[in-house]
Design a protein around this motif. Structure first.
Motif, short mmCIF file in Angstrom:
data_model
loop_
_atom_site.label_atom_id
_atom_site.label_comp_id
_atom_site.label_asym_id
_atom_site.label_seq_id
_atom_site.Cartn_x
_atom_site.Cartn_y
_atom_site.Cartn_z
N ILE A 11 4.68 -0.15 -4.27
CA ILE A 11 4.29 -1.27 -4.03
C ILE A 11 4.56 -1.84 -5.70
CG2 ILE A 11 3.18 -3.02 -3.31
CD1 ILE A 11 2.39 -1.25 -1.13
N CYS A 12 4.02 -1.68 -6.20
CA CYS A 12 3.32 -2.27 -7.71
C CYS A 12 3.75 -1.46 -8.22
CB CYS A 12 1.97 -2.56 -8.00
SG CYS A 12 1.09 -0.52 -8.19
N HIS A 13 4.65 -0.40 -8.25
CA HIS A 13 5.52 0.82 -9.44
C HIS A 13 3.88 1.39 -10.75
CE1 HIS A 13 8.43 0.05 -7.34
NE2 HIS A 13 8.56 -0.74 -7.69
N HIS A 30 -4.48 -2.81 -2.54
CA HIS A 30 -3.51 -3.20 -2.27
C HIS A 30 -4.23 -3.94 -1.07
CE1 HIS A 30 -0.57 -2.41 -5.07
NE2 HIS A 30 -1.07 -1.32 -4.96
N THR A 31 -3.58 -5.73 -0.64
CA THR A 31 -4.10 -5.47 0.34
C THR A 31 -3.04 -5.46 1.81
OG1 THR A 31 -2.34 -7.68 0.93
CG2 THR A 31 -4.51 -8.13 -0.45
N LYS A 32 -3.96 -5.77 3.27
CA LYS A 32 -3.03 -5.35 4.04
C LYS A 32 -2.18 -6.26 4.41
CE LYS A 32 -7.48 -4.05 7.21
NZ LYS A 32 -7.43 -4.34 8.52
N ARG A 33 -2.25 -7.22 4.28
CA ARG A 33 -0.73 -8.35 4.21
C ARG A 33 0.24 -7.66 3.23
NH1 ARG A 33 0.73 -12.11 6.81
NH2 ARG A 33 -0.94 -12.94 7.54
N LYS A 34 -0.41 -6.87 1.68
CA LYS A 34 1.11 -6.79 1.52
C LYS A 34 1.72 -5.28 1.54
CE LYS A 34 0.85 -7.32 -3.07
NZ LYS A 34 0.57 -7.20 -4.92
N LEU A 35 0.17 -3.85 1.94
CA LEU A 35 0.89 -2.77 2.49
C LEU A 35 1.58 -3.28 4.04
CD1 LEU A 35 -2.10 -1.25 2.55
CD2 LEU A 35 -0.41 -0.16 1.33
N ALA A 36 1.96 -4.70 4.49
CA ALA A 36 2.71 -4.63 5.65
C ALA A 36 4.27 -5.21 5.99
CB ALA A 36 1.77 -5.35 6.88
N LYS A 37 3.98 -6.00 4.20
CA LYS A 37 5.11 -6.22 4.52
C LYS A 37 6.23 -5.32 3.32
CE LYS A 37 4.03 -11.08 2.84
NZ LYS A 37 4.05 -12.41 1.98
N PHE A 38 5.71 -4.17 2.78
CA PHE A 38 6.17 -3.91 2.29
C PHE A 38 6.75 -2.50 3.38
CE2 PHE A 38 6.41 1.29 1.05
CZ PHE A 38 7.04 1.12 -0.24
N ALA A 40 7.74 -3.63 6.57
CA ALA A 40 8.32 -3.83 7.90
C ALA A 40 9.53 -4.13 6.49
CB ALA A 40 7.84 -5.46 7.18
N ALA A 41 9.55 -4.10 5.22
CA ALA A 41 11.08 -4.78 4.39
C ALA A 41 11.48 -3.33 4.90
CB ALA A 41 10.88 -5.32 3.09
N GLU A 42 11.02 -1.21 4.41
CA GLU A 42 11.26 -0.54 4.43
C GLU A 42 12.07 -0.62 6.19
OE1 GLU A 42 11.36 1.49 1.85
OE2 GLU A 42 10.97 -0.03 0.65
N VAL A 43 10.91 -1.18 6.98
CA VAL A 43 12.19 -1.15 8.02
C VAL A 43 13.45 -1.96 8.57
CG1 VAL A 43 11.56 -0.86 11.15
CG2 VAL A 43 10.23 -0.52 9.23
N GLU A 48 19.35 -1.91 8.83
CA GLU A 48 20.48 -2.60 8.36
C GLU A 48 21.23 -1.49 7.20
OE1 GLU A 48 19.29 -5.17 5.47
OE2 GLU A 48 18.77 -6.96 6.52
N GLU A 49 21.14 -0.16 7.29
CA GLU A 49 21.80 0.86 7.08
C GLU A 49 21.90 1.41 7.65
OE1 GLU A 49 20.49 4.46 4.12
OE2 GLU A 49 19.95 2.45 3.15
N ASP A 50 21.27 1.28 8.46
CA ASP A 50 21.62 2.89 9.73
C ASP A 50 22.91 2.01 10.39
OD1 ASP A 50 21.27 4.75 11.48
OD2 ASP A 50 20.17 3.37 12.96
N VAL A 51 23.16 0.14 10.89
CA VAL A 51 24.19 -0.49 11.59
C VAL A 51 25.32 0.42 10.70
CG1 VAL A 51 24.75 -2.73 11.94
CG2 VAL A 51 22.60 -1.79 12.67
#
Length: 52
Positions: A11-13, A30-38, A40-43, A48-51
């Motif tokens: 997340i923060c490298h 890291h906050t729960k929101r930051k973890l959730a955003k990460f 969600a973005a990965e999924v 998108e890659e799978d399609v």
């Protein structure tokens, strides 16, 4: 003797301190929101890659 490279937070490298677990870094730094955003973005990126 081989040395282990330090773990980098996806997340923060930042490098996780020796003797500290990545899980502890994620929970403490890291906050729960930051973890959730990460996650969600990965999924979304995976879907998108799978399609294509």
């Amino acid at each position: 003797m081989a040395t282990r490279s330090r773990i980098e937070c996806p997340i923060c490298h930042d490098e996780v301190s020796p003797g500290r677990r990545l899980e502890d870094h994620l929970v403490d730094d890291h906050t729960k929101r930051k973890l959730a955003k990460f996650v969600a973005a990965e999924v979304e990126a995976f879907e998108e890659e799978d399609v294509s």
